[in-house]
Design an enzyme around this catalytic site. Sequence first.
Site, PDB file in Angstrom:
ATOM      1  N   ASP A   4      -0.381 -11.807   8.771  1.00 47.80           N
ATOM      2  CA  ASP A   4      -0.980 -12.926   9.161  1.00 47.80           C
ATOM      3  C   ASP A   4      -1.288 -13.808   7.428  1.00 47.80           C
ATOM      4  O   ASP A   4      -1.102 -13.168   6.398  1.00 47.80           O
ATOM      5  CB  ASP A   4      -2.884 -12.175   9.060  1.00 47.80           C
ATOM      6  CG  ASP A   4      -4.242 -13.313   9.066  1.00 47.80           C
ATOM      7  OD1 ASP A   4      -3.475 -14.218   9.633  1.00 47.80           O
ATOM      8  OD2 ASP A   4      -5.438 -12.200   9.176  1.00 47.80           O
ATOM      9  N   ASP A  42      -1.108 -19.497  11.862  1.00 47.44           N
ATOM     10  CA  ASP A  42      -0.854 -18.618  10.169  1.00 47.44           C
ATOM     11  C   ASP A  42      -0.830 -16.788  11.083  1.00 47.44           C
ATOM     12  O   ASP A  42      -1.229 -15.928  10.015  1.00 47.44           O
ATOM     13  CB  ASP A  42      -1.735 -18.975   9.700  1.00 47.44           C
ATOM     14  CG  ASP A  42      -3.212 -18.109  10.597  1.00 47.44           C
ATOM     15  OD1 ASP A  42      -3.533 -18.603  12.324  1.00 47.44           O
ATOM     16  OD2 ASP A  42      -3.835 -17.474   9.822  1.00 47.44           O
ATOM     17  N   GLU A  43      -0.804 -16.512  12.264  1.00 47.53           N
ATOM     18  CA  GLU A  43      -0.552 -15.144  12.476  1.00 47.53           C
ATOM     19  C   GLU A  43       0.203 -14.825  14.262  1.00 47.53           C
ATOM     20  O   GLU A  43       0.007 -15.363  14.888  1.00 47.53           O
ATOM     21  CB  GLU A  43      -2.286 -14.505  13.157  1.00 47.53           C
ATOM     22  CG  GLU A  43      -2.646 -13.545  13.905  1.00 47.53           C
ATOM     23  CD  GLU A  43      -3.802 -13.078  13.887  1.00 47.53           C
ATOM     24  OE1 GLU A  43      -4.395 -12.146  14.039  1.00 47.53           O
ATOM     25  OE2 GLU A  43      -4.467 -14.555  14.464  1.00 47.53           O
TER      26      GLU A  43
END
Length: 384
Positions: free
Chosen positions: A8, A103-104
């Site tokens: 993350d 983003d994860e």
Amino acid sequence: MRKIIHCDCDCFYASVEMRDDPNLRGRPLAVGGSSDRRGVISTCNYEARSYGVRSAMPTAHAKRLCPDLIVVPGNMKKYREVSAEIRQIFLDYSDRIEPLSLDEAYIDVTDSGHCDGSATRIAEQIRARVREQLGITISAGVAPNKFLAKIASDWRKPDGLTVIPPAAVEEFVLRLPVAKIHGVGRVTAEKMQRQGIRTCADLRNLSQVELAQRYGKFGNRLYQLCRGQDDRPVSVDSSRKSVSVERTFSEDLPGIADWEQQLPLLYGRLQERLEGLSARYQVSGAFVKVKYADFTTSTQERASHSSRISDFKQLLRQSWERRQGAIRLLGLGVKLKDLRTGEGPEQLLLPLELERKASAIEGLPQPSSSLTPGSSPGSEGGAG
């Protein structure tokens, strides 16, 4: 026994902006729309968060909390490019990757031959390479399943690594606060605490039947999670069927005017989530979800190729006409069609500029400045 890494990025959009402009480092920074156009905050750095600034907060309110806040417009093209570079690093270690947003992602390294098969060392290498090659930081969690890996990645944010080896799962889960469980919102956590339930160890004192009676279908899930059990595989081709956001309120919303007052904030959060998706997705429907004071849930939906706030306002009024009463939770969402299947005409999912949200929100009452955005059960937002 699986070896799962959950990665993350730390305040992703803001981190990219600070990387590209060193003058922004160490100063309260947010990515979002301008306050004079009813913009909202997409994400912010930790300096801004120390003032109480949060994702999906109206920019004007954020500026009141932090007068020195620097707000820059979002650049989704740049963020997607950085996200693609991060994914290429992931692919050097495993092809079993399940992206959740730009983003994860989950990475299954169970069968990876890198680093002598050590998931911990793989996570360390990934974090180091992202830092050195791309100039941003990633927090990571390593665990035997997705549930624990996601919790672990949030344990030492920012720029942290938490490892839960199989032998430590039992001890870790027994001490885990119930508020950390994905799906347990603030109101539910407070209710549990009043009943003497503060940790997963306390939850285990209830049978599966008792949990189901108290929390419905989620009770069956709670029975597994409080024991650290999660059999979900990392889905390589994880085509999304929908995206939604929701908020549980500390006090029930009694009337339709109160319901509608929450629309701009939730709509802003939904837009931010959608902007983090690949352009391969097309909106095919819109829906609203309400949970009444007696915990019964109702969903109202319609087919739609757009996601205007007026669509959600109409659905909300239809929900009110179906049943009038106080609600404790409100959610907005859209159904998605994956354009890779070749079905349906190609069209842009949503406008990317955060300022365009303002015009869609125009005409609806803004939330009171005394209200701050509540988190939907789970994480704060897609930008970490």
